[in-house]
Design a protein around this motif. Structure first.
Motif, PDB file in Angstrom:
ATOM      1  N   THR A 182      18.715  52.579  51.550  1.00 63.29           N
ATOM      2  CA  THR A 182      17.765  53.391  50.774  1.00 63.29           C
ATOM      3  C   THR A 182      16.776  54.098  51.699  1.00 63.29           C
ATOM      4  O   THR A 182      16.487  55.294  51.523  1.00 63.29           O
ATOM      5  CB  THR A 182      17.008  52.507  49.776  1.00 63.29           C
ATOM      6  OG1 THR A 182      17.952  51.889  48.891  1.00 63.29           O
ATOM      7  CG2 THR A 182      16.021  53.313  48.959  1.00 63.29           C
ATOM      8  N   MET A 233      16.352  58.209  52.160  1.00 63.53           N
ATOM      9  CA  MET A 233      15.070  58.876  51.963  1.00 63.53           C
ATOM     10  C   MET A 233      14.674  59.676  53.205  1.00 63.53           C
ATOM     11  O   MET A 233      14.185  60.809  53.105  1.00 63.53           O
ATOM     12  CB  MET A 233      13.988  57.847  51.637  1.00 63.53           C
ATOM     13  CG  MET A 233      14.063  57.309  50.218  1.00 63.53           C
ATOM     14  SD  MET A 233      13.774  58.573  48.959  1.00 63.53           S
ATOM     15  CE  MET A 233      12.052  58.980  49.284  1.00 63.53           C
ATOM     16  N   LEU A 243      17.665  55.507  43.630  1.00 63.16           N
ATOM     17  CA  LEU A 243      16.528  56.321  44.057  1.00 63.16           C
ATOM     18  C   LEU A 243      16.159  57.378  43.015  1.00 63.16           C
ATOM     19  O   LEU A 243      14.985  57.723  42.849  1.00 63.16           O
ATOM     20  CB  LEU A 243      16.843  57.003  45.389  1.00 63.16           C
ATOM     21  CG  LEU A 243      16.685  56.150  46.652  1.00 63.16           C
ATOM     22  CD1 LEU A 243      17.218  56.898  47.855  1.00 63.16           C
ATOM     23  CD2 LEU A 243      15.231  55.765  46.853  1.00 63.16           C
TER      24      LEU A 243
END
Length: 324
Positions: A54, A58, A86
């Motif tokens: 994750t 990002m 997300l």
């Protein structure tokens, strides 16, 4: 061998058997503890990998940073699942970047290429991940799965995700893809057609003229009430005269939701319907729509043979300001 010797042998065997039983139980407990420890370690490692994945996604959203080791080691399904997770946490520009990230890395095509060869449950998981991601590629993939997947549960899940993304196909496509002429109608089917209704009033009106099973016809008639289109009142009036009870009930629900005074002319006659459920719902509809012209009939309904009808009649009289 004397009797005392036999007794001793039996006693020794009993002790030995007890020891073996204790040893077996201890071994079984050890195996269970080791298995649980392995599962917990595996779960902890998976959670750590998910967090790393994750963070890397990002960081890579602007398109300037390369993806890291966790991303390279993850399967296409894990990558898409992370993006789907997300997407529930971000808004605005970051969500648009997520969609662009999916397109840039061809995640949709890679996941579909693998899931088409896998069992139904895995394809359902892929559909949910696509629904969480959104975007043109995901919508196109979901529409393809809705039309062509061999398993009905996958097609049904694809329809649900398309409804969430406000991208449902035409009503006729939905009807055929979900085999609605052959399967029992469920609340999910109703939810899908209600979501479709505001954009497909003309299609639903055409479907309302076709011959279907009572349950499917009731589904279509119910959806007409969610079109917010008063041109559907004629079709609802026709449905209110249907010989099928569930279709008349659907017409009542749709007419009540549209809440147009013109519906009163065909709702009030349903107060005398031979089915108690229709009479009860008609009384409730009159109260909701404020049809005071129906008050004398509803007051007489307080002596109806059905307790349920009498209850609805009392409530309607009170709502319309009739006599106590």
């Amino acid at each position: 061998m004397t009797l005392p010797n036999i007794a001793d042998q039996i006693a020794r065997l009993a002790i030995l058997g007890s020891l073996w039983g204790t040893l077996a139980m201890a071994l079984l407990l050890l195996i269970l503890v080791m298995r649980r420890d392995r599962k917990e370690r595996s779960r902890a490692a998976a959670e750590a990998n998910s967090r790393s994945l994750t963070r890397e996604i990002m960081a890579a959203l602007p398109g300037t940073e390369p993806t890291g080791e966790a991303y390279r080691d993850a399967s296409p399904e894990q990558r898409l699942a992370a993006v789907s997770h997300l997407s529930r946490l971000v808004r605005g520009e970051d969500r648009a970047r997520l969609t662009a990230f999916v397109d840039r890395h061809d995640l949709v095509d890679r996941v579909l290429a693998k899931t088409r060869r896998r069992r139904t449950a895995r394809r359902v998981d892929a559909v949910r991940a696509l629904g969480g991601v959104g975007g043109a590629q995901a919508i196109a993939a979901l529409q393809d799965m809705l039309r062509n997947d061999r398993a009905l549960p996958v097609r049904l899940e694809a329809a649900a995700m398309l409804a969430r993304l406000e991208a449902l196909p035409p009503a006729t496509v939905l009807l055929d893809a979900l085999s609605l002429e052959d399967v029992p109608i469920t609340p999910l089917h109703h939810a899908l057609f209600r979501a479709l209704a505001p954009h497909r009033a003309d299609e639903l009106l055409k479907l309302a003229q076709r011959r279907f099973t009572p349950a499917l016809r009731a589904l279509i008639v119910d959806a007409l009430g969610w079109t917010d289109d008063y041109s559907t009142l004629g079709a609802l009036e026709e449905a209110s005269r249907s010989p099928e009870t569930e279709v008349r009930l659907a017409a009542l629900a749709a007419g009540t939701r549209l809440n147009h005074p013109a519906a009163g002319k065909w709702i009030e006659p349903l107060l005398a319907d031979p089915e108690q459920g229709v009479r009860a719902q008609a009384a409730r509809a009159c109260a909701t729509m404020g049809l005071r012209s129906a008050l004398p009939t509803i007051e007489r309904m307080r002596r109806d043979p059905s307790r349920w009808v009498r209850l609805r009649a009392h409530e309607a009289v009170a709502a319309l300001g009739g006599t106590a």
